[in-house]
Structures are given as C-alpha cells and as structure tokens.
Scaffold this motif. Structure first.
Motif, PDB file in Angstrom:
ATOM      1  N   THR A 158      42.052  42.544  29.646  1.00 21.17           N
ATOM      2  CA  THR A 158      41.624  42.348  31.034  1.00 21.17           C
ATOM      3  C   THR A 158      42.813  42.056  31.939  1.00 21.17           C
ATOM      4  OG1 THR A 158      39.624  41.377  30.148  1.00 21.17           O
ATOM      5  CG2 THR A 158      40.005  41.097  32.480  1.00 21.17           C
ATOM      6  N   ILE A 209      44.039  44.193  35.196  1.00 20.78           N
ATOM      7  CA  ILE A 209      44.123  43.649  36.547  1.00 20.78           C
ATOM      8  C   ILE A 209      45.513  43.877  37.134  1.00 20.78           C
ATOM      9  CG2 ILE A 209      44.195  41.457  37.778  1.00 20.78           C
ATOM     10  CD1 ILE A 209      41.687  40.769  35.991  1.00 20.78           C
ATOM     11  N   GLY A 225      34.988  32.594  39.679  1.00 17.41           N
ATOM     12  CA  GLY A 225      35.304  33.643  40.638  1.00 17.41           C
ATOM     13  C   GLY A 225      34.560  33.433  41.942  1.00 17.41           C
ATOM     14  N   SER A 233      36.016  32.466  45.716  1.00 16.89           N
ATOM     15  CA  SER A 233      35.630  33.207  46.919  1.00 16.89           C
ATOM     16  C   SER A 233      35.080  32.256  47.973  1.00 16.89           C
ATOM     17  CB  SER A 233      34.563  34.251  46.579  1.00 16.89           C
ATOM     18  OG  SER A 233      35.039  35.150  45.623  1.00 16.89           O
ATOM     19  N   GLN A 279      47.690  41.086  48.462  1.00 15.30           N
ATOM     20  CA  GLN A 279      47.830  41.533  47.075  1.00 15.30           C
ATOM     21  C   GLN A 279      48.246  40.393  46.170  1.00 15.30           C
ATOM     22  OE1 GLN A 279      49.577  45.347  46.230  1.00 15.30           O
ATOM     23  NE2 GLN A 279      47.385  45.560  46.266  1.00 15.30           N
ATOM     24  N   PHE A 314      45.393  38.000  45.695  1.00 15.09           N
ATOM     25  CA  PHE A 314      44.395  38.563  44.789  1.00 15.09           C
ATOM     26  C   PHE A 314      44.855  38.395  43.343  1.00 15.09           C
ATOM     27  CE2 PHE A 314      43.517  42.438  42.257  1.00 15.09           C
ATOM     28  CZ  PHE A 314      42.192  42.160  41.969  1.00 15.09           C
ATOM     29  N   LEU A 349      44.954  34.583  42.277  1.00 17.01           N
ATOM     30  CA  LEU A 349      43.608  34.019  42.145  1.00 17.01           C
ATOM     31  C   LEU A 349      42.894  34.597  40.933  1.00 17.01           C
ATOM     32  CD1 LEU A 349      42.450  33.918  45.864  1.00 17.01           C
ATOM     33  CD2 LEU A 349      43.076  32.002  44.410  1.00 17.01           C
ATOM     34  N   THR A 350      43.071  35.905  40.714  1.00 16.88           N
ATOM     35  CA  THR A 350      42.404  36.529  39.575  1.00 16.88           C
ATOM     36  C   THR A 350      42.939  35.979  38.266  1.00 16.88           C
ATOM     37  OG1 THR A 350      42.174  38.515  40.905  1.00 16.88           O
ATOM     38  CG2 THR A 350      41.740  38.727  38.576  1.00 16.88           C
ATOM     39  N   VAL A 376      41.390  32.636  37.727  1.00 17.01           N
ATOM     40  CA  VAL A 376      40.001  32.729  37.275  1.00 17.01           C
ATOM     41  C   VAL A 376      39.944  33.158  35.807  1.00 17.01           C
ATOM     42  CG1 VAL A 376      37.844  34.002  37.580  1.00 17.01           C
ATOM     43  CG2 VAL A 376      39.070  33.154  39.562  1.00 17.01           C
ATOM     44  N   LEU A 377      40.826  34.095  35.470  1.00 19.84           N
ATOM     45  CA  LEU A 377      40.899  34.574  34.092  1.00 19.84           C
ATOM     46  C   LEU A 377      41.244  33.427  33.144  1.00 19.84           C
ATOM     47  CD1 LEU A 377      40.541  37.532  33.362  1.00 19.84           C
ATOM     48  CD2 LEU A 377      43.007  37.689  33.064  1.00 19.84           C
ATOM     49  N   ASN A 425      38.335  31.095  32.665  1.00 16.40           N
ATOM     50  CA  ASN A 425      37.332  31.673  31.784  1.00 16.40           C
ATOM     51  C   ASN A 425      37.771  31.628  30.335  1.00 16.40           C
ATOM     52  OD1 ASN A 425      34.813  33.159  32.934  1.00 16.40           O
ATOM     53  ND2 ASN A 425      36.399  33.246  34.480  1.00 16.40           N
TER      54      ASN A 425
END
Lengths: 275, 326
Positions: free
Chosen positions: B19, B23, B259, B263, B294, B297, B300-301, B304-305, B308
């Motif tokens: 993943t 990304i 996530g 947001s 960018q 994004f 933050l991703t 979140v990853l 998780n």
C-alpha cells in the motif's frame, strides 16, 4: 408483536426520510416558482433579514433565500450523480468479486482496502484542485473514490447468495453466468444496493460540502457548501450573520438525514448500514 | 502458536508495504497525469510568474524531459532525503512548512480519536443494551444529528455558541503567547478544547451507530440466551460477553476512522484558525500551490497508514483467535 412494532417504527422512519426527500426534490424542481428573487440580481449587500429579503442579502447583494433555493439543485444533483457513480462501480466490482472469486476477488478487495485507507479529503482536494472547478469534476472525484464500502457489502451478500440452493439449481439447469447474475444474484441483492445508494448519496453530499467549503466548488453553480464558503471567507461568520451560513448548513443536515433515514430497513439493519 | 501470530504480522507487513508503495506511486503520477503543464502541476501556479528561462531550468532540474522510470527513481531518491519539494508561493521548502503544522494536527486528531472512541463505546453499548428504550432513542437521534452535520458547520456552531456568544473559550489560534512550562500546556489545552470537542463528536457519532447495532445484534445470539439461562446478571453479560465480542471489530473500525478524522481535522482547523495542516492546505488551495497539497497528502496518508498498521498489530494481540492453533 414486538417485531411488528419494531417494523412499524422503522418503516415510519423510512417514510419520514421519503417525505423529506420529496420536499427537497420539489423545491429543486420548482425553484424558479418558489424563489422570491432572481438569485443573480444584486441589491444592497449585507442586509439582515427583512420583509423584502427573508434571509437577508450576501456580500454582493444577492437574496440569500433565493440563492438557497437554487443551490438545492446543485447540491442534490452532485450528491445524486456522485452516489450513483460510486454505487454503480461498487456494485459491479463487488458482484464480480463475489461471483467469480479467485484472482478477481483478491484484486478488487485489495484495491478497495487501499482506497479505504487513504484519507479521502486530502486526495479529493488535490484532484479537485488540478481539474478545473466545475460541478461535473466534483461528481467524478467524489464518485470515483467512494465505491469501496459498497463493493464490500455487495461482495459479502453475493458470497452468501452464490452458495444458496436456488442458485445451484439455476446452474444445474444450465443457466449461464450472465443469466444467473442478472436474474438471481442482482435481484436478491437489490435491497442492499438501494440502501447503499442512499447512504452513498448522503456521504457524497457531505464530501461535496467539505470540498466546496474549502473553496473548490463550481463558481457558476453555487451549492449549499459553497454558500457557507462565501459566508465564511467574506466575513459572514466573523460578523455573526447566522442567517447567511446557518440555513445552507441546516439544508445539508436535513437532506443528508433524509437519505440516511430511507436507508434504514428493519430486515437487514446492521451490515448495510455500515456507512 | 507463535508461528501463526508471526504469519499474521508478516502478512500485514507485506500488505502495508505494498500500500505504501502504491501511495508513493500515486503521488508521483498525479501531477504528471493531470491536465495542464506538469511543471506547473509540480511547482504551483505561482511558477508561471517567473521568467520562461527560469522555468526551462526548473523543468530540467525536475527531469521532466527524461523518461518516466528515471523520473520515478529521482522522485524516490528525493523522498528518501525528506525532500518534499519547494513552495515558490511561500518561498520555503514543503518539509519545513509542514514541520510545525503536522504536530498541531496530530495533537488535534489523537485526543479526538481517543475521546470519540470512548464516548462511542460507552454510549453505544448503553443504547444497544437498552434497545428501543427512551435512552436509546435519544442517544441515537443525537448521534444521527452529529452524523448528518457537515464537519465545518458543527465547528462553526460550537465556536459561535461557546466562544463568541458565551465567551467561555478563545475565538481561535493555538496559544495566547508568552507563556512557559505548565502554564503553556494549560493554555494550549484551553485553546484546543472546542476543536477537540467538535472532532470527537463527529468521530463518535458514526462509531456510536455501529457499536449500538452490533451490541443489539449480539444480544440476540444463542450464547447470550445460554448465559441468561445460566443465571448471569444482565450487567455481567454486557461486560463479559457482549463487549468482548464488540471489541475486535471496534478496534479495526477506530483504525479505519483515522482517515476520516484527519479529513475532519483539516476542516475544523480552518474554522478555528489553528495553524495546522488544514490551514496550510486551505492557503495552498487559494494560491493553487500544488507542492504543498501533494506533500500534505503524502504525509497525512503515511500517518494514517502508520496508525492503521499499529491498530492491526494491536488487533493481532486483542483477538485470541489470531495466533491460536489454526
């Protein structure tokens, strides 16, 4: 007895939801008849609510009530179409994954897991910022990123169905894959799909509102979220002009509530309601 | 026994690495794939105000004239150096800009996730336990209200009522400034109270509905009937049997909600004018400053990853079936 009462309680909620939505639909369709003013027309700006303008006027002197009525067209269209796209994609993928299993299933589910992990808003912000600001692009961006949960639910429903005796019987009688999918699987998952559709529209409307609030909305087609954007960025909020930002906010709440309520079904309450 | 748990952890590790790579690739592909000149997509619209020779030089510097795989390797290399690009608009590197903002956003997200989850678990169990009672009805109606409310509206209402009209809390910002030590911490907590409250309620509403439904569902199961027949008290059944079964899926739901919470935090920050990632992104949207969007994004991703991944590890420990003999 208790079940009957339960059923009535639930279907009453669905009726309320339906009523709310019909009301909104009527407002959207008959907007030119209901709106007291032309929403484009400019008068004195920043008027508080008065006889002439029930909800006052905005920063460029447009009647807020009329703007609110016309905005229902934009918000409903975006929510409806984005929800439709996401459910079409989700239901198709979930169906294929559940019916054919194997590599298709793994691919779809793995992709869905990845998309579910990505925080939605930042990605949508980038996409919406690169594309030109139009409501159709927002429909695409929201619709294309919101299919995973539908795919999951439809997938698990199809997994149940494909092992059922009547599907096996249809297969034994020589029914082809397409025939079985359309005549047996699809028919029997339609309630899950309907519920998911209503919830997808609700989510799409909320997401569109956030994107528009951030200033990524279509400047030619003002939605409720965008009205709040203007109220927020042009001093309506700082000056406590609640008549400017509160009504569009309440419209969003009521409309989303309508969609959530019609998705409430006593028969299969839990799984499908994973929003 | 150990090997099965190890297999679980290993499979999760593989999935998350995959993943992560996906990304990174998405982040690479976006500016090159989207309509418009890639150099503008990479540098932000401000770049157009520079003179054309400068732009040609930048184009060469970013290797946009070279084949894609070479560009991709270069992209990964600069990421490894923590180089997230440069914002011409703000005249600072993106990594530098995000340093502080990210910290504040995390300070907003983490307490909200924890508080929201606890609220959801407590009230969700209560409502599910007293299914169809007046308490259940009230709590569910409240949760639906918060769920249907767009995040920015809830934040605006809370700010307007508690800070503007009642004057109980500050109108925005993170600190009053000029404080040190414990005083500073208390001051920040006072400033963060309303935003955290707004975000917690948003997070709790959805989780509440799910917990309530699963508790109601579990109460219909056979083993609850058995527990009742055994003569256990309702309280004991709820605490020992029901919660035990709700917990593992609850953990994964909390993880997936990161996530959504991020947001929500972006929007809440903008309303409360906190200097976090949300405000950064908001300014970037106005200026069409793509490098910041960018970079935000991506960061933050990844966050979140990571959250998780941590939750999945926790799940492996919390669910006794994982690591069992099978």
């Amino acid at each position: 007895m208790e079940m009957a009462r339960d059923f009535l309680a639930h279907s009453r909620l669905q009726l309320i939801g339906l009523f709310i939505l019909i009301l909104f639909l009527a407002v959207a369709i008959f907007a030119p008849l209901i709106a007291p003013h032309d929403p484009e027309e400019s008068k004195t700006p920043y008027q508080p609510p008065n006889q002439e303008h029930r909800l006052g006027t905005n920063d460029i002197g447009q009647d807020i009530l009329s703007e609110l009525i016309y905005a229902s067209r934009v918000s409903l269209t975006i929510g409806f179409l984005a929800g439709l796209i996401s459910v079409l994609i989700g239901a198709t993928l979930g169906m294929l994954a559940g019916y054919y299993r194997g590599i298709v299933e793994e691919m779809v589910m793995a992709t869905g897991d990845v998309v579910l992990l990505i925080p939605g808003l930042p990605l949508m912000i980038i996409l919406a910022a690169y594309l030109s600001p139009s409501m159709w692009n927002i429909v695409l961006v929201v619709g294309l990123l919101w299919w995973c949960s539908t795919a999951r639910v439809v997938h698990s429903r199809v997994l149940q169905l494909r092992e059922m005796p009547f599907v096996e019987a249809a297969r034994a009688l020589g029914g082809g894959d397409l025939y079985i999918i359309f005549h047996h699987i699809l028919i029997n998952s339609k309630e899950v799909i309907y519920a998911k559709f209503a919830l997808a529209v609700a989510s799409a409307m909320l997401t569109e509102a956030s994107l528009s609030f951030l200033g990524l909305g279509d400047p030619l087609n003002i939605s409720w979220g965008e009205m709040i954007h203007f109220a927020f960025s042009r001093g309506g909020f700082a000056n406590d002009m609640w008549w400017w930002y509160l009504p569009p906010g309440l419209m969003i709440c009521a409309c989303v509530l309508g969609f959530v309520l019609i998705a409430m079904d006593p028969e299969r309450s839990q799984k499908a309601q994973e929003l | 026994m150990l090997s099965s748990r190890r297999a679980y952890f290993l499979s999760k590790l593989v999935r998350y690495s995959f993943t992560f790579l996906l990304i990174l690739s998405l982040n690479f592909a976006l500016p090159r794939m989207m309509p418009g000149d890639p150099i503008v997509n990479l540098l932000g619209e401000e770049a157009l105000h520079n003179d054309p020779r400068m732009i040609e030089r930048l184009r060469a510097e970013h290797g946009l004239d070279r084949p894609l795989h070479i560009q991709y390797i270069g992209y990964l290399r600069s990421l490894a150096r923590m180089d997230l690009g440069y914002s011409i608009h703000k005249n600072l590197s993106v990594a530098e800009l995000m340093e502080n903002s990210l910290l504040w956003t995390l300070l907003l997200v983490f307490p909200s996730v924890v508080i929201g989850s606890i609220l959801a678990l407590l009230f969700g169990s209560l409502a599910g336990f007293k299914n169809n009672s007046r308490t259940d009805f009230l709590l569910t109606a409240l949760a639906l209200l918060f769920y249907t409310c767009p995040p920015f509206l809830l934040a605006m209402l809370i700010l307007s009522i508690f800070a503007f009209h009642l004057g109980l809390f500050p109108l925005g910002n993170l600190t009053s400034g000029g404080r040190l030590g414990l005083d500073y911490v208390l001051d920040v907590a006072w400033h963060l109270f309303l935003p955290v409250a707004a975000l917690s309620l948003l997070g709790a509403s959805y989780k509440f509905l799910v917990v309530r439904n699963s508790v109601t569902q579990i109460f219909d199961e056979q083993f609850i009937v058995a527990a009742r027949a055994k003569g256990l008290t309702e309280r004991c059944i709820l605490l020992r049997h029901v919660i035990r079964n709700v917990l593992p899926p609850f953990i994964s739901m909390v993880a997936l909600s990161f996530g959504f919470m991020v947001s929500g935090a972006l929007v809440v920050e903008i309303v409360f004018s906190l200097n976090g990632m949300g405000t950064l992104i908001y300014d970037a949207v106005v200026a069409r400053d793509y490098p910041i969007m960018q970079g935000s994004f991506l960061v933050l991703t990844i966050f979140v990853l990571a959250a998780n991944f941590a939750a999945d590890m926790l799940y492996g420990v919390a669910d006794p079936r994982i690591g069992g003999p099978h």
